[in-house]
Design a protein around this motif. Sequence first.
Motif, short mmCIF file in Angstrom:
data_model
loop_
_atom_site.label_atom_id
_atom_site.label_comp_id
_atom_site.label_asym_id
_atom_site.label_seq_id
_atom_site.Cartn_x
_atom_site.Cartn_y
_atom_site.Cartn_z
N ALA A 56 0.83 -1.21 0.00
CA ALA A 56 0.00 0.00 0.00
C ALA A 56 0.86 1.26 0.00
O ALA A 56 0.39 2.33 0.40
N SER A 74 -8.80 -6.09 2.02
CA SER A 74 -9.76 -4.99 2.08
C SER A 74 -11.02 -5.27 1.27
O SER A 74 -11.85 -4.39 1.09
N GLN A 119 -7.13 2.11 1.33
CA GLN A 119 -5.72 2.49 1.49
C GLN A 119 -5.18 3.07 0.19
O GLN A 119 -4.45 4.06 0.17
N ARG A 139 -6.51 6.67 -0.71
CA ARG A 139 -5.80 7.75 -0.01
C ARG A 139 -4.39 7.92 -0.56
O ARG A 139 -3.91 9.03 -0.78
#
Length: 229
Positions: free
Chosen positions: A88, A109, A133, A136
Amino acid sequence: MTSRDPRPLRVLVVDDNPVVRTGLTTLLESGGVQVVGEASDGAQAIELAQRARPDLVLLDVRMPVMDGVAAAAPLSALAKVLMLSYDADADVIGAAIRNGAAGYLVHGSFGAAELVAAIMDTVSERSSPLSPQASRAVVAALREGPGDRPPPEPAPADRRAELGLSRREAEVMDLIARGRSNGEIAALLVVSEYTVKNHVNRIFAKLGVRARGAAIARWLGTADAPPHA
């Protein structure tokens, strides 16, 4: 492929972990997706994609020989590319998107049904799937750029004329950059989803891109114009 096409979605699974590949293949096939091949690195994936011509490549990041970020560019010329990784890191995600990946999912996720839905959305271009994740991280990565690259100039609000977009196209592009799907954009702008799709197609043509991620990179100023533009 259209919604009336009875042919199942054809997917190439790329991951250097054979256990992960087997698990993904089982999961996808149980969801009605046809797995047309498996590869353990980016170079092998390119060879298989050239032969099998999948609708989508499900692509890991950390692999030997050629990693997923490097492979995303040549693979995106052959099929839609959806990154699927435990990584990530914002720089990695940004690089993958700039190289043509249409979406980025982080393991853990999403569930089985969500993965199949993400593949369908990517192939049909309904949306660009991003795990929370990744959502963002991709904004931060695209705004900051890789390494010591300076912040993008000019700001997106000033890029409409430079990129040749109309006012409405700029509004749509701004919402795309915020991660909105075509349906969400239609609701926000009070227009039909068909109208939004037409705007998106015109935006892609003007920016010289094929995927939402590449369009975002051009809009935010973190990717140069393609050579043919």
